[in-house]
Design a protein around this motif. Structure first.
Motif, PDB file in Angstrom:
ATOM      1  N   LEU A 500      -4.434   6.278  -0.818  1.00 31.20           N
ATOM      2  CA  LEU A 500      -5.620   5.705  -1.828  1.00 31.20           C
ATOM      3  C   LEU A 500      -4.937   5.304  -2.997  1.00 31.20           C
ATOM      4  CD1 LEU A 500      -8.494   8.793  -2.144  1.00 31.20           C
ATOM      5  CD2 LEU A 500      -8.228   5.852  -0.539  1.00 31.20           C
ATOM      6  N   THR A 501      -3.989   5.777  -3.730  1.00 24.06           N
ATOM      7  CA  THR A 501      -3.298   5.620  -4.746  1.00 24.06           C
ATOM      8  C   THR A 501      -2.463   3.966  -4.787  1.00 24.06           C
ATOM      9  OG1 THR A 501      -1.274   7.104  -4.361  1.00 24.06           O
ATOM     10  CG2 THR A 501      -3.623   7.857  -6.494  1.00 24.06           C
ATOM     11  N   ALA A 502      -2.129   4.195  -3.128  1.00 28.35           N
ATOM     12  CA  ALA A 502      -1.036   2.990  -3.233  1.00 28.35           C
ATOM     13  C   ALA A 502      -1.958   1.235  -2.954  1.00 28.35           C
ATOM     14  CB  ALA A 502      -0.556   2.880  -1.766  1.00 28.35           C
ATOM     15  N   TRP A 503      -3.289   2.128  -2.420  1.00 26.43           N
ATOM     16  CA  TRP A 503      -4.248   0.818  -2.200  1.00 26.43           C
ATOM     17  C   TRP A 503      -4.665   0.714  -3.597  1.00 26.43           C
ATOM     18  CZ3 TRP A 503      -7.605  -3.004  -1.914  1.00 26.43           C
ATOM     19  CH2 TRP A 503      -8.532  -2.855  -1.903  1.00 26.43           C
ATOM     20  N   TRP A 504      -5.493   1.426  -4.396  1.00 29.46           N
ATOM     21  CA  TRP A 504      -5.317   0.949  -5.503  1.00 29.46           C
ATOM     22  C   TRP A 504      -3.921   0.005  -6.796  1.00 29.46           C
ATOM     23  CZ3 TRP A 504      -7.346   6.494  -6.853  1.00 29.46           C
ATOM     24  CH2 TRP A 504      -8.345   7.276  -6.195  1.00 29.46           C
ATOM     25  N   GLU A 505      -3.253   0.385  -6.392  1.00 29.81           N
ATOM     26  CA  GLU A 505      -1.662   0.198  -7.109  1.00 29.81           C
ATOM     27  C   GLU A 505      -1.905  -1.188  -6.715  1.00 29.81           C
ATOM     28  OE1 GLU A 505       2.756   0.798  -8.149  1.00 29.81           O
ATOM     29  OE2 GLU A 505       2.107   2.434  -6.295  1.00 29.81           O
ATOM     30  N   SER A 506      -1.787  -2.114  -5.048  1.00 31.82           N
ATOM     31  CA  SER A 506      -2.180  -3.293  -4.801  1.00 31.82           C
ATOM     32  C   SER A 506      -3.114  -4.045  -5.395  1.00 31.82           C
ATOM     33  CB  SER A 506      -1.493  -2.736  -3.400  1.00 31.82           C
ATOM     34  OG  SER A 506      -3.041  -2.585  -3.021  1.00 31.82           O
ATOM     35  N   ALA A 507      -4.013  -3.481  -5.587  1.00 30.86           N
ATOM     36  CA  ALA A 507      -5.189  -4.201  -6.040  1.00 30.86           C
ATOM     37  C   ALA A 507      -4.969  -4.476  -7.464  1.00 30.86           C
ATOM     38  CB  ALA A 507      -6.488  -3.481  -5.688  1.00 30.86           C
ATOM     39  N   GLY A 508      -4.010  -4.097  -7.932  1.00 32.56           N
ATOM     40  CA  GLY A 508      -4.001  -4.103  -9.654  1.00 32.56           C
ATOM     41  C   GLY A 508      -4.824  -2.934 -10.658  1.00 32.56           C
ATOM     42  N   LEU A 509      -5.057  -1.544 -10.371  1.00 34.52           N
ATOM     43  CA  LEU A 509      -5.829  -0.355 -10.418  1.00 34.52           C
ATOM     44  C   LEU A 509      -4.688   0.437 -10.927  1.00 34.52           C
ATOM     45  CD1 LEU A 509      -9.095  -1.168  -8.021  1.00 34.52           C
ATOM     46  CD2 LEU A 509      -8.592  -2.148 -10.300  1.00 34.52           C
ATOM     47  N   ALA A 510      -5.715   1.167 -11.973  1.00 31.66           N
ATOM     48  CA  ALA A 510      -4.638   2.559 -12.530  1.00 31.66           C
ATOM     49  C   ALA A 510      -4.649   3.174 -10.529  1.00 31.66           C
ATOM     50  CB  ALA A 510      -5.238   3.151 -13.497  1.00 31.66           C
ATOM     51  N   THR A 511      -3.035   4.349 -10.510  1.00 26.92           N
ATOM     52  CA  THR A 511      -3.244   4.919  -9.837  1.00 26.92           C
ATOM     53  C   THR A 511      -3.874   6.839 -10.158  1.00 26.92           C
ATOM     54  OG1 THR A 511      -1.486   5.289 -10.885  1.00 26.92           O
ATOM     55  CG2 THR A 511      -1.735   3.768  -8.406  1.00 26.92           C
TER      56      THR A 511
END
Length: 648
Positions: A500-511
């Motif tokens: 989940l955090t890897a997806w948020w990071e790839s989308a330019g979001l906070a982890t």
């Protein structure tokens, strides 16, 4: 077929001549919207058509004039109407004629510096002549479309090609599809898409004066129908006679409940059967998905009881219960001459996905499978058991009804049906690993969240950051938990949170979930502006289908054609079944699988989906032998164990 000129085409060309950009006029007037390549070709086609029209009348000067874009961004459009004559200027500013002619000329030149220039006057004259030519052409060249006209005569060729895939050839066919299917009519046209569909709706609505306006069910999403639409729908389908007719539960008017002769007062405040069904749904449907499934079966019985039998729930007998079972089994399969019921089979059915706000809505879309009939009767049994428990009905006519035995071919279910095998799962992961970022990270997060938690597509779509929290482990560490409406919270292992955090990071979001906004979706999608927006339950299903397609290709490359065949039929529900299967192979207890997946034996037929047949805490009957048979059909290698749950 030669395409015809419409008023929107003339407005499009006139706006472009007057200085608007091609993007602006295309967005305002063309059915192809912001597709600039189609806008340029449309502009050239309109220009050639208009020039050929004036040439046929021998007006060669106007043919050249129509190709001139006289707008000048430095000096405006040179319109003579915007500049008053010198006499009008004096009448407006010097009505007493106090200024001399020289003073008037100076002030006039200062206010309109180009007004007396020969170049400006010539351009203004040409523009006026150009406008007059367009008005003359509009009077005899432009025609209004009719419902019998071919679509190719009015729409762009690219749109006509899309509509032809759905066998839409005339304007009337297009409008009829919109009216019959409602807001999501474009689902019947392969690859059309929502944006192009909205343009076509706007185009059809532009001729509301001659064709009639489109209904609100086409112009608004189902959940955004204006207030009062239900009453208008009822008036539409029932007419002015007030007679009972087939209509959705929310607008179906039923007689008041006949009081029990014994004088027993119900424990609910419902005054009619519709109110009783509503109270039951509120009490027993723990999720949105269960509410829809329960409502569908209760709605079917309610309509059948009042329209076919002419009796309410309290007056139904055991014979009526058996007749309803035969009605479900025979609907859509019985010859018209042999149909034993008063209302014809065709009157009960409508095309699938017909909007509930549409007058042509019906409770069935065709024949039901035996498994669906068993499920429908199981829901009805639960309904009447509850109505009898709250003393709304004096007795339960379904308690003694035998389950249907008719079979229309071999059952499609087997011991491990509708589950993703280990080989297919490995192929799915291999296919996802070959995707590009950020789609790969989102796909991995979706798959791991679904298979570890066993959430359905509704719960996956509504899972948000404000439902995440941490708890303390016995070893002193912390683990993440996800609250699920209608169920106990589910644990999210480190592997799920890492993806989940890897997806948020790839989308330019906070982890960090605590930093993300409240209500932020765990799995969303990025729009054209890289904004993270939530998925709908349908969006979750489509995403999983797309991932299964990628996994199927990976299985074929690896030579695993059995796994490819499984993924070709897989859905989100298959992932839920896989979660239960893995839990069973790990010797999980019965109530643990039930809590994980939120299942109940009472609403699932034994032969239809066997591994869902484990009882909920609210089951009316705790049949251990039935549970054991269901377990062994699905998990032959795992031992069947039933243990009492310790009180917390």
């Amino acid at each position: 077929m030669e395409r015809k000129i419409s008023l929107s085409h003339m407005a499009f060309y006139r706006g472009w001549l007057n200085g608007l950009s091609l993007r602006e006029v295309a967005d305002l007037y063309l059915e192809t919207g912001l597709d600039l390549s189609r806008a340029r070709s449309t502009l050239l086609w309109i220009q050639d058509t208009l020039c050929q029209a004036v040439l046929r009348h021998g007006r060669h000067g106007e043919a050249h004039l129509l190709r001139l874009r006289l707008f000048d961004r430095r000096g405006g459009a040179y319109t003579s109407g915007a500049v008053p004559t010198i006499e009008d200027f004096r009448a407006q500013l010097d009505p007493g004629e106090l200024w001399s002619d020289d003073e008037l000329q100076v002030r006039y030149r200062k206010a309109y510096p180009h007004a007396l220039e020969r170049r400006w006057l010539r351009r203004a004259a040409l523009l006026a002549r150009q406008a007059a030519t367009l008005t003359w052409l509009e009077q005899w060249l432009v025609t209004a479309p009719t419902l019998a006209d071919p679509l190719a005569a009015w729409l762009d060729a690219s749109l006509v090609a899309y509509l032809a895939k759905a066998r839409l050839t005339t304007v009337g066919d297009l409008k009829a599809l919109m009216v019959n299917r409602g807001y999501h009519w474009y689902a019947a046209v392969p690859a059309l898409g929502r944006v192009k569909a909205a343009r076509l709706v706007q185009w059809v609505q532009g001729f509301a004066g001659s064709w009639g306006s489109l209904p609100a069910t086409v112009l608004n999403p189902p959940r955004a129908i204006p207030a009062g639409a239900a009453q208008r729908l009822l008036a539409l389908v029932a007419g002015s006679t007030g007679a009972l007719t087939i209509a959705p539960l929310e607008v179906f008017v039923v007689p008041r409940r006949v009081p029990d002769p014994s004088g027993v007062t119900p424990l609910i405040d419902a005054t009619d059967d519709r109110g009783a069904v509503t109270a039951w749904l509120y009490a027993r449907a723990g999720s949105t998905q269960a509410h829809r499934a329960y409502r569908k079966e209760a709605e079917r019985l309610l309509l059948w009881a009042h329209l076919e039998c002419g009796r309410g729930f309290g007056q139904l007998t055991e014979e009526d219960a058996a007749a309803y079972r035969d009605f479900l089994l025979g609907l859509g399969r019985t010859r018209t001459a042999a149909w034993p019921f008063r209302i014809s089979q065709s009157d009960w059915c409508a095309p699938r996905h017909t909007s509930r706000q549409h007058a042509r809505w019906r409770p069935f879309d065709g024949p039901m499978t035996p498994q669906s009939v068993v499920y429908a009767l199981s829901v009805v049994r639960i309904l009447f058991a509850w109505l009898a428990a709250v003393a709304y009905v004096p007795r339960d006519p379904w308690a003694t009804l035998a389950a249907p035995t008719a079979q229309f071919g071999p059952s499609p279910y087997s011991k491990h049906a509708r589950m993703v095998s280990v080989a297919a799962w490995e192929g799915l992961q291999a296919g996802v690993a070959g995707m590009s970022s950020p789609g790969r990270e989102r796909a991995e997060a979706m798959l791991w969240l679904a298979v570890v938690t066993g959430l359905g597509q509704v719960d996956l779509a509504t899972a948000t950051t404000d439902r995440l929290y941490t708890v303390q482990d016995q070893d002193g560490g912390t683990r993440w938990m996800l609250k699920v409406p209608g169920r106990k919270a589910v644990s999210l292992p480190d592997g799920v949170m890492q993806r989940l955090t890897a997806w948020w990071e790839s989308a330019g979001l906070a982890t960090d979930p605590a930093v993300l906004p409240s209500g932020f979706p765990l799995i969303g999608r990025l729009d054209s502006r890289q904004r993270h927006i939530p998925l709908t339950p349908t969006g979750v299903s489509l995403l999983m289908k797309r991932l299964f397609t990628i996994g199927r290709a990976a299985c074929r490359r690896a030579g695993d054609f059995d796994g490819a065949g499984l993924l070709a039929k897989a859905s989100v529900h298959w992932v839920r079944r896989t979660t239960g299967g893995v839990s069973a192979e790990a010797s999980a207890l019965l109530f643990q699988i039930q809590q994980l997946l939120g299942l109940s034996i009472a609403t699932t037929p034994n032969d239809a989906a066997p591994w869902q047949n484990f009882p909920g805490e609210d089951s009316a009957v705790e049949n251990i032998a039935q549970q054991k048979r269901a377990w062994e059909r699905c998990f032959p290698s795992a031992p069947f164990r039933v243990e009492e749950r310790e009180e917390e």
